[in-house]
Design an enzyme around this catalytic site. Structure first.
Site, PDB file in Angstrom:
ATOM      1  N   ASP A  70       0.865  -1.193   0.000  1.00  0.00           N
ATOM      2  CA  ASP A  70       0.000   0.000   0.000  1.00  0.00           C
ATOM      3  C   ASP A  70       0.895   1.234   0.000  1.00  0.00           C
ATOM      4  OD1 ASP A  70      -2.457   1.506   0.166  1.00  0.00           O
ATOM      5  OD2 ASP A  70      -2.001   1.901   2.261  1.00  0.00           O
ATOM      6  N   SER A  71       0.289   2.370  -0.365  1.00  0.00           N
ATOM      7  CA  SER A  71       1.035   3.625  -0.336  1.00  0.00           C
ATOM      8  C   SER A  71       1.416   4.002   1.101  1.00  0.00           C
ATOM      9  CB  SER A  71       0.183   4.738  -0.940  1.00  0.00           C
ATOM     10  OG  SER A  71      -0.985   4.911  -0.165  1.00  0.00           O
ATOM     11  N   HIS A  92      -7.660   3.087   3.529  1.00  0.00           N
ATOM     12  CA  HIS A  92      -7.524   3.868   4.758  1.00  0.00           C
ATOM     13  C   HIS A  92      -8.862   4.103   5.461  1.00  0.00           C
ATOM     14  CE1 HIS A  92      -3.585   4.873   3.149  1.00  0.00           C
ATOM     15  NE2 HIS A  92      -3.284   5.536   4.245  1.00  0.00           N
ATOM     16  N   CYS A 118     -11.199   2.933  -0.490  1.00  0.00           N
ATOM     17  CA  CYS A 118      -9.819   3.296  -0.128  1.00  0.00           C
ATOM     18  C   CYS A 118      -9.512   2.551   1.153  1.00  0.00           C
ATOM     19  CB  CYS A 118      -9.687   4.802   0.083  1.00  0.00           C
ATOM     20  SG  CYS A 118      -8.078   5.278   0.755  1.00  0.00           S
ATOM     21  N   CYS A 148      -4.229  -1.381  -2.215  1.00  0.00           N
ATOM     22  CA  CYS A 148      -4.386   0.062  -2.383  1.00  0.00           C
ATOM     23  C   CYS A 148      -5.263   0.253  -3.620  1.00  0.00           C
ATOM     24  CB  CYS A 148      -3.009   0.680  -2.599  1.00  0.00           C
ATOM     25  SG  CYS A 148      -3.025   2.426  -3.017  1.00  0.00           S
ATOM     26  N   GLU A 174      -3.475   9.257   8.133  1.00  0.00           N
ATOM     27  CA  GLU A 174      -2.006   9.135   8.204  1.00  0.00           C
ATOM     28  C   GLU A 174      -1.429  10.008   9.322  1.00  0.00           C
ATOM     29  OE1 GLU A 174       0.506   7.445   6.119  1.00  0.00           O
ATOM     30  OE2 GLU A 174      -1.133   6.181   5.426  1.00  0.00           O
TER      31      GLU A 174
HETATM   32  N1  DGL Z   1      -5.023   3.574   0.680  1.00  0.00           N
HETATM   33  C1  DGL Z   1      -4.936   3.871  -0.683  1.00  0.00           C
HETATM   34  C2  DGL Z   1      -6.188   3.501  -1.452  1.00  0.00           C
HETATM   35  O1  DGL Z   1      -6.796   2.538  -1.130  1.00  0.00           O
HETATM   36  C3  DGL Z   1      -4.494   5.223  -1.117  1.00  0.00           C
HETATM   37  C4  DGL Z   1      -4.225   6.286  -0.190  1.00  0.00           C
HETATM   38  C5  DGL Z   1      -3.351   7.315  -0.843  1.00  0.00           C
HETATM   39  O2  DGL Z   1      -2.156   7.081  -0.888  1.00  0.00           O
HETATM   40  O3  DGL Z   1      -3.879   8.328  -1.330  1.00  0.00           O
HETATM   41  O4  DGL Z   1      -6.581   4.139  -2.366  1.00  0.00           O
END
Ligand code: DGL
Length: 273
Positions: free
Chosen positions: A9-10, A193, A191, A72, A157
Site C-alpha cells: 500500500d502507499s 484507509h 480506499c 491500495c 495518516e
Molecule cells: N489507501 C490507498 C487507497 O486505497 C491510497 C491512499 C493514498 O495514498 O492516497 O486508495
C-alpha cells in the site's frame, strides 16, 4: 522455493486488508510494504503511481514474493493493468500481481436493493472511473456515483481519525455523495484507509445505507484464488509470520501501525527506485 505473500500500500491503509487476510489465512507468511515516504498516492498522476507501484512490486519480488496484492485502490486503479501488461513478463512469468477493486465489485451485486451505489475513494481512484467501469461490466443495471475524499487519507495518516476536527470532513464528503443520488443504498469505502474512519462514517451516514469495507471480500477472494491456483499455493511458505517494511522512518511506522493493527510490529526501512 517457498515464498511469502506480498501486500503493498502507499502507506498504512493496506494494514486493514492485511488484518483481514491474516485472520482468514494465518498459516501463510506475509511481507507488508508501505510507501509511507511518498504517500498519499491519491492525488498523483497515472505515470507517477505506476512508477512507484512498479518499484514496490519489484522490491517485493526481490524479497522472495511470487504473489503481490496491491492493497491500495489507487494503485489497483492506476497501475495494476500496466504492471501486469508491461512488467510481469520481464519480472518472472511465474509471478502474479492482484488488485482489490475487482473482489470488492463482485460483492456488491447481492448487497444493493435500489441498484444505486456510491463510492467514496481518493481523487485518483474516482478520476480513473475504475469502480463504475468494473461494476457495470458485472452489473449493467447498477447506477454508480463517486465522491473523492481528498482529506481522509491525510487525516488517517496523521493520527486524526478520531479527533473532533475530523467530523467536518467526514460529514462533508458523505453529504456530497448522497446529494448526487438520494437513491444510494450501498456505499463502498473504496480506499483502504477509510475503515479507520468507520465510527465517524457510520455516524454521518443515514441508517439503512449499507457500508461496504473491502477487507473481508479481498481476503475471501485471495483464498479462492489460491484454491484455484495450486501451483501458486504450493509455493507459499506457511510459518504464520509477517514482516513489515516502510520507506519512512521505522519509529513513525511503528507508532502509527498500532492504530491499525493494535499489536506492536517490528519494521525495517527500505528505499524504492
Ligand atoms: N489507501 C490507498 C487507497 O486505497 C491510497 C491512499 C493514498 O495514498 O492516497 O486508495
Amino acid at each position: 522455493m517457498s515464498a511469502p505473500i506480498g501486500i503493498f500500500d502507499s502507506g498504512y491503509g493496506g494494514l486493514t486488508i492485511l488484518s483481514q487476510i491474516r485472520s482468514l489465512m494465518p498459516q501463510y507468511d506475509y511481507i507488508y510494504l508501505g510507501d509511507n515516504a511518498r504517500t498519499p498516492y491519491g492525488t498523483r498522476s497515472f505515470e507517477v503511481v505506476y512508477e512507484f507501484t512498479r518499484q514496490a512490486v519489484e522490491k517485493l519480488f526481490d524479497m522472495g514474493c511470487r504473489l503481490v496484492i496491491l492493497a491500495c485502490n489507487t494503485a489497483s486503479a492506476k497501475a495494476l493493468r500496466s504492471v501486469q501488461q508491461n512488467d510481469l513478463a520481464r519480472l518472472g512469468s511465474d509471478r502474479r500481481v492482484l488488485g482489490i477493486i475487482r473482489p470488492t465489485v463482485e460483492s456488491i451485486g447481492g448487497i444493493t436493493r435500489s441498484r444505486h451505489i456510491g463510492v467514496l475513494a481518493t481523487e485518483g481512484t474516482i478520476l480513473s472511473a475504475s469502480y463504475p467501469i468494473e461494476i457495470n461490466k458485472l452489473f449493467p443495471d447498477i447506477q454508480v456515483s463517486g465522491q473523492a475524499c481528498p482529506l481522509w487519507v491525510p487525516l488517517v495518516e496523521n493520527g486524526e481519525a478520531h479527533s473532533p476536527g475530523a467530523d467536518y470532513f467526514v460529514r462533508k464528503y458523505i453529504t456530497q455523495l448522497l446529494e448526487q443520488d438520494p437513491l444510494i443504498d450501498t456505499v463502498i469505502l473504496g480506499c483502504t484507509h477509510y475503515p479507520l474512519l468507520i465510527e465517524k462514517i457510520r455516524r454521518f451516514t443515514p441508517a439503512g445505507i449499507n457500508i461496504v469495507c473491502q477487507g473481508d471480500y479481498v481476503a475471501a477472494s485471495l483464498q479462492d484464488y489460491l484454491q484455484r491456483h495450486p501451483e501458486m499455493e504450493n509455493n507459499c511458505s506457511k510459518n504464520g509470520s509477517c514482516q513489515f517494511f516502510t520507506t519512512e522512518s521505522e519509529e513513525k511506522f511503528t507508532s502509527s501501525a498500532n492504530l491499525f493493527l493494535r499489536y506492536p510490529v517490528e519494521v525495517h526501512r527500505v528505499t524504492l527506485g
